[in-house]
Design a protein around this motif. Structure first.
Motif, short mmCIF file in Angstrom:
data_model
loop_
_atom_site.label_atom_id
_atom_site.label_comp_id
_atom_site.label_asym_id
_atom_site.label_seq_id
_atom_site.Cartn_x
_atom_site.Cartn_y
_atom_site.Cartn_z
N MET A 59 -23.65 22.61 -9.83
CA MET A 59 -23.10 22.16 -8.84
C MET A 59 -21.39 22.60 -8.74
SD MET A 59 -23.30 18.04 -8.35
CE MET A 59 -21.95 17.33 -7.15
N ALA A 60 -21.19 22.51 -7.25
CA ALA A 60 -19.72 23.02 -7.05
C ALA A 60 -18.79 22.27 -7.43
CB ALA A 60 -19.49 23.34 -5.43
N ASP A 61 -17.56 22.58 -7.54
CA ASP A 61 -16.40 21.60 -7.98
C ASP A 61 -16.04 20.77 -6.88
OD1 ASP A 61 -16.19 23.10 -10.40
OD2 ASP A 61 -14.71 24.41 -9.65
N ILE A 62 -15.70 19.74 -6.99
CA ILE A 62 -15.47 18.67 -6.08
C ILE A 62 -14.03 18.02 -5.92
CG2 ILE A 62 -18.02 18.26 -5.63
CD1 ILE A 62 -17.59 15.75 -7.25
N ILE A 63 -13.21 18.43 -7.11
CA ILE A 63 -12.24 17.47 -7.14
C ILE A 63 -10.95 18.35 -6.62
CG2 ILE A 63 -10.21 16.78 -8.69
CD1 ILE A 63 -12.39 16.12 -10.81
N GLU A 64 -10.21 17.89 -5.63
CA GLU A 64 -9.06 18.32 -4.69
C GLU A 64 -7.92 17.71 -5.16
OE1 GLU A 64 -9.44 19.75 -0.85
OE2 GLU A 64 -11.75 19.57 -1.14
N LEU A 65 -6.77 18.21 -5.08
CA LEU A 65 -5.43 17.30 -4.85
C LEU A 65 -5.06 16.72 -3.39
CD1 LEU A 65 -2.88 19.38 -6.65
CD2 LEU A 65 -3.82 17.15 -7.45
N LEU A 66 -4.79 15.34 -3.36
CA LEU A 66 -4.72 15.12 -2.17
C LEU A 66 -3.52 15.49 -1.42
CD1 LEU A 66 -4.70 11.03 -2.97
CD2 LEU A 66 -6.64 12.53 -1.81
N PRO A 67 -3.39 15.82 -0.23
CA PRO A 67 -2.03 16.12 0.69
C PRO A 67 -1.22 15.11 0.28
CG PRO A 67 -4.25 15.99 2.12
CD PRO A 67 -4.54 15.37 0.58
N ASP A 68 0.18 15.76 0.35
CA ASP A 68 1.32 15.00 0.23
C ASP A 68 1.41 13.80 1.05
OD1 ASP A 68 2.28 16.10 -2.10
OD2 ASP A 68 3.82 17.26 -1.00
N SER A 69 0.86 14.04 2.30
CA SER A 69 0.94 12.76 3.25
C SER A 69 0.30 11.66 2.90
CB SER A 69 0.89 13.44 4.75
OG SER A 69 -0.49 13.88 4.72
N VAL A 70 -1.10 12.13 2.48
CA VAL A 70 -1.87 11.20 2.05
C VAL A 70 -1.42 10.38 0.60
CG1 VAL A 70 -4.44 10.30 1.38
CG2 VAL A 70 -3.73 12.29 3.09
N ALA A 71 -0.94 11.04 -0.28
CA ALA A 71 -0.61 10.59 -1.68
C ALA A 71 0.73 9.48 -1.35
CB ALA A 71 0.03 11.54 -2.42
N ASN A 72 1.53 10.11 -0.19
CA ASN A 72 2.66 8.99 0.11
C ASN A 72 2.41 7.73 0.64
OD1 ASN A 72 4.61 10.89 -0.82
ND2 ASN A 72 4.89 11.96 1.00
N GLN A 73 1.33 8.10 1.46
CA GLN A 73 0.92 6.77 2.44
C GLN A 73 0.08 5.82 1.04
OE1 GLN A 73 -2.17 6.51 5.32
NE2 GLN A 73 -0.95 7.86 6.76
N ILE A 74 -0.51 6.32 0.19
CA ILE A 74 -1.02 5.31 -0.89
C ILE A 74 0.19 4.80 -1.59
CG2 ILE A 74 -2.23 5.27 -3.07
CD1 ILE A 74 -3.97 7.79 -1.88
N ALA A 75 1.17 5.72 -1.99
CA ALA A 75 2.26 5.35 -2.58
C ALA A 75 2.91 4.12 -1.77
CB ALA A 75 3.41 6.17 -3.07
N ALA A 76 2.98 4.47 -0.61
CA ALA A 76 3.77 3.36 0.33
C ALA A 76 3.38 2.21 0.14
CB ALA A 76 3.91 3.92 1.84
N GLY A 77 1.90 2.13 0.15
CA GLY A 77 1.29 0.78 -0.12
C GLY A 77 1.88 -0.22 -0.92
N GLU A 78 2.48 0.23 -2.09
CA GLU A 78 3.13 -0.47 -3.14
C GLU A 78 4.47 -0.83 -2.83
OE1 GLU A 78 2.81 0.13 -7.51
OE2 GLU A 78 1.60 1.82 -7.00
N VAL A 79 5.42 0.15 -2.22
CA VAL A 79 6.75 0.18 -2.08
C VAL A 79 7.04 -0.58 -0.49
CG1 VAL A 79 8.95 1.32 -1.86
CG2 VAL A 79 7.23 2.12 -3.10
N ILE A 80 6.24 -0.37 0.47
CA ILE A 80 6.54 -0.83 1.55
C ILE A 80 5.42 -1.82 2.16
CG2 ILE A 80 7.13 -0.44 3.99
CD1 ILE A 80 9.22 0.77 2.04
N GLN A 81 5.62 -3.04 2.10
CA GLN A 81 4.67 -4.05 2.43
C GLN A 81 4.80 -4.44 3.82
OE1 GLN A 81 5.89 -5.55 -0.77
NE2 GLN A 81 4.35 -4.61 -2.02
N ARG A 82 6.35 -4.50 4.14
CA ARG A 82 6.53 -5.02 5.54
C ARG A 82 7.98 -4.73 5.94
NH1 ARG A 82 5.33 -10.31 2.96
NH2 ARG A 82 4.46 -10.54 5.05
N PRO A 83 8.49 -4.96 6.97
CA PRO A 83 9.78 -4.80 7.44
C PRO A 83 10.83 -4.85 6.61
CG PRO A 83 8.40 -5.78 9.66
CD PRO A 83 7.68 -5.79 8.24
#
Ligand code: ADP
Ligand code: MG
Length: 617
Positions: free
Chosen positions: A1-25
């Motif tokens: 089976m082919a490899d399936i793991i990829e690194l997330l693009p920065d913009s996506v990784a940042n959005q995920i991180a933003a979930g923790e840091v920026i909840q609201r205005p």
């Protein structure tokens, strides 16, 4: 089976991180303000539109950024504040993770202008959703000007979760206040929709507290100051008689950073033990200074909970220091500090066993004894009776007896109970006798045995159903107050009231004026009776904020439950037979007589067999 793991693009990784840091205005305000302070600014201007949903702009006069840094600042883990892992133990700045700007720019549109003092021109950078739209030289003031627009514009699911403007603005004010309190040396202005909400000038901590919380702070604070080998504590604590029914004036700071610390909070509450009316909270503003290597600010992504090396020792230090500050102010003539000399503040090293400092306190001392009576017209929100119940034989028992007698008379006249009524009760005795135990329980006969009713909880259930019913039937429960009552609230509570006003009016409140954190009450629900309005409103707000009230699915339910809990009969309230009968009758005509709206037991029937068993040999 082919490899399936990829690194997330920065913009996506940042959005995920933003979930923790920026909840609201408010999270953006916090991060940008902290960056401005880290950049050495002594003037910060904040401009907000629509509670920050449309615009959060922070303009400072700090050190600014170079052209390259302006671009770098938005990379994840890009920071000028630490370089090596050792630096992690010497953090004096607010930020150090290098996450905030990367997070913000992944979920909003950012327009940055910044100039360093030695440069003639500055840099302007426009970005959105982690992409650079343009970067060019610009002429601008020294310092940094961040405009963050349309938060979550590219994450509609999260935008949908933002609360009403009133609620979001309340969060903003909270964050603003925390930074403002930690940095009285920084001038701060806050504009919301073009209105100047706060204009804080430079000053000392006390002056800043007064600017934020009002002039009444001036007389109500006692200074606290203690230095030990592990920590130094300074700041102010509120006098016991200033304690409020709502939280919102309790703050800890460590090395000029706001922190929450439930354990240290308990140390303070313990120090006030016996000095506060039930369910009220003393104000405190405590500033700790400690070696950064003895604390761990890393345990929470938004960094408000902080771990200390020697928390038990610090607990004792706080407790003793607060006790001392209360005593110094001579609040309690019976708090005999003179003969005790100076309170011994322990100086401890790691691992030393800590003993609770011993300070003799008169358990019967209650600073509210005289104040309360006039306020509530005799029936009294009742800290008096309730408090004394705790100690077995209070030294002033004769006074208490007199007080109890006059309370009796009060009820007598209130219920218009003349001799004939007394007689009726007599003749009915046998099935309908009521008996009050310790100002808390009502006991009476029922078919199967003995009924015990918790008076306060029962009343809570009754009021809850009454409020809901009158809401549905659009009945008017309102009753005019004798004179308009002016109530001063914290900004946060004021915003909350504004949000709840419509529903409160349905429940019977009438407000005539709302300006500058002050409300004027013209009418209250009839069920509030003779309880002090301020107290009911403050308790109601406090209840409303608490999590145990949050599991009501409708706003009306939550309101009704919070209101019922705020206005239910206090423990210690002496009840006349008629009143006890009324409570029991009404309780049994409720839909859910067995539990309070918050699920606490209201009653218990002890059956004959159970009773017999209790007394079996
Ligand atoms: P952190 O504050 O954790 O370092 P941020 O993402 O908040 O991370 O900021 C990244 C960097 O951008 C900071 O380390 C600082 O060098 C720079 N920076 C951010 N805001 C300002 C500002 N208002 N003035 C000057 N420099 C700033
Ligand atoms: Mg930062």
């Amino acid at each position: 089976m082919a490899d399936i793991i990829e690194l997330l693009p920065d913009s996506v990784a940042n959005q995920i991180a933003a979930g923790e840091v920026i909840q609201r205005p408010a999270s953006i305000i916090k991060e940008l303000l902290e960056n401005s302070i880290d950049a050495g600014a002594d003037h910060v201007k904040i401009i907000i539109k629509d509670a920050g949903k449309t615009l959060v702009q922070v303009i400072d006069n700090g050190i600014g950024m170079s052209e390259t840094d302006a671009r770098m600042a938005f990379e994840r883990h890009a920071t000028s504040k630490i370089k090596t892992s050792e630096d992690l133990f010497q953090i004096r700045t607010k930020g150090f993770r290098g996450e905030a700007l990367a997070s913000i720019v992944s979920i909003a549109q950012v327009d940055l202008k910044t100039r360093q003092p030695e440069m003639e021109t500055g840099t302007q950078l426009k970005m959105a959703a982690s992409q650079v739209d343009s970067q060019e030289p610009v002429s601008c003031q020294v310092g940094t000007n961040f405009a963050v627009r349309n938060l979550f514009f590219n994450v509609p699911a999260r935008r949908k979760f933002l609360k009403s403007n009133t609620t979001e603005f309340k969060h903003i004010v909270n964050e603003f206040q925390r930074v403002a309190m930690a940095h009285p040396e920084v001038e701060m202005e806050l504009f919301h929709n073009d209105n100047l909400v706060f204009n804080l000038t430079k000053g000392n901590i006390k002056q800043r507290l007064i600017q934020l919380f009002g002039k009444s702070m001036n007389q109500n604070l006692n200074r606290i100051e203690t230095t030990t080998s592990i920590i130094s504590v300074s700041g102010y604590i509120g006098k016991p008689e200033y304690a409020r029914k709502t939280t919102g004036e309790q703050f800890f700071f460590i090395n000029n950073r706001y922190m929450r610390h439930p354990y240290f909070h308990r140390a303070i509450i313990k120090a006030y033990e016996g000095l506060l009316p039930p369910e009220s909270y003393p104000a405190y503003f405590l500033y700790f200074e400690a070696d950064p290597s003895s604390i761990d600010i890393n345990i929470h992504p938004t960094k408000t909970e902080i771990k200390f090396e020697d928390e038990r020792a610090i607990y004792q230090i706080i407790h003793a220091a607060v006790r001392e500050a209360i005593g110094k102010a001579n609040i309690g003539p019976t708090l005999d500090f003179e003969t005790q000399g100076v309170v011994d503040i322990p100086v401890l090293t790691n691992g030393t066993d800590v003993k609770q400092p011993e300070i003799p306190i008169n358990p019967n001392f209650n600073p509210f004894e005289t104040g309360n009576k006039n306020q509530s017209g005799g029936g009294s929100g009742g800290s008096g009776t309730y408090k004394h119940e705790k100690s077995s034989i209070p030294s002033n028992w004769q006074d208490l007896y007199a007080a109890a007698r006059s309370e009796d008379e009060f009820y007598q006249s209130k219920l218009n109970l003349d001799a004939t009524t007394e007689e009726t009760t007599e003749t009915l005795a046998g099935g309908l006798e009521y008996f009050q135990v310790k100002g808390k329980y009502i006991i009476t006969n029922v078919k199967s045995g003995m009924l015990i009713v918790n008076q306060r909880r029962a009343h809570e259930r009754i009021l809850y159903e009454e409020i809901l019913r009158s809401n549905q039937n659009a009945e008017n429960l309102s009753q005019k107050t004798l004179y308009p009552e002016k109530i001063n609230l914290s900004s946060a509570d004021y915003e909350l009231i504004k949000e709840l006003m419509e529903d409160m009016e349905k429940a019977g409140f009438e407000f005539s004026d709302l300006t500058n954190d002050t409300i004027v009450v013209q009418g209250v629900p009839a069920f509030i009776n003779d309880q002090p309005i301020v107290q009911v409103i403050e308790t109601f707000l406090e209840n409303f904020k608490q999590t145990e009230f949050s599991n009501f699915d409708s706003l009306a339910g939550k309101m009704a439950a919070s209101m019922a809990a705020a206005s239910a009969l206090p423990y210690g309230r002496k009840l006349h037979t008629e009143e006890m009968r009324d409570i029991v009758d009404k309780l049994f005509s409720c839909n859910e007589p067995n539990y309070t709206p918050r699920g606490k037991k209201t009653l218990k029937i002890i059956s004959m067999p159970e009773m017999e068993q209790l007394l079996e040999n």
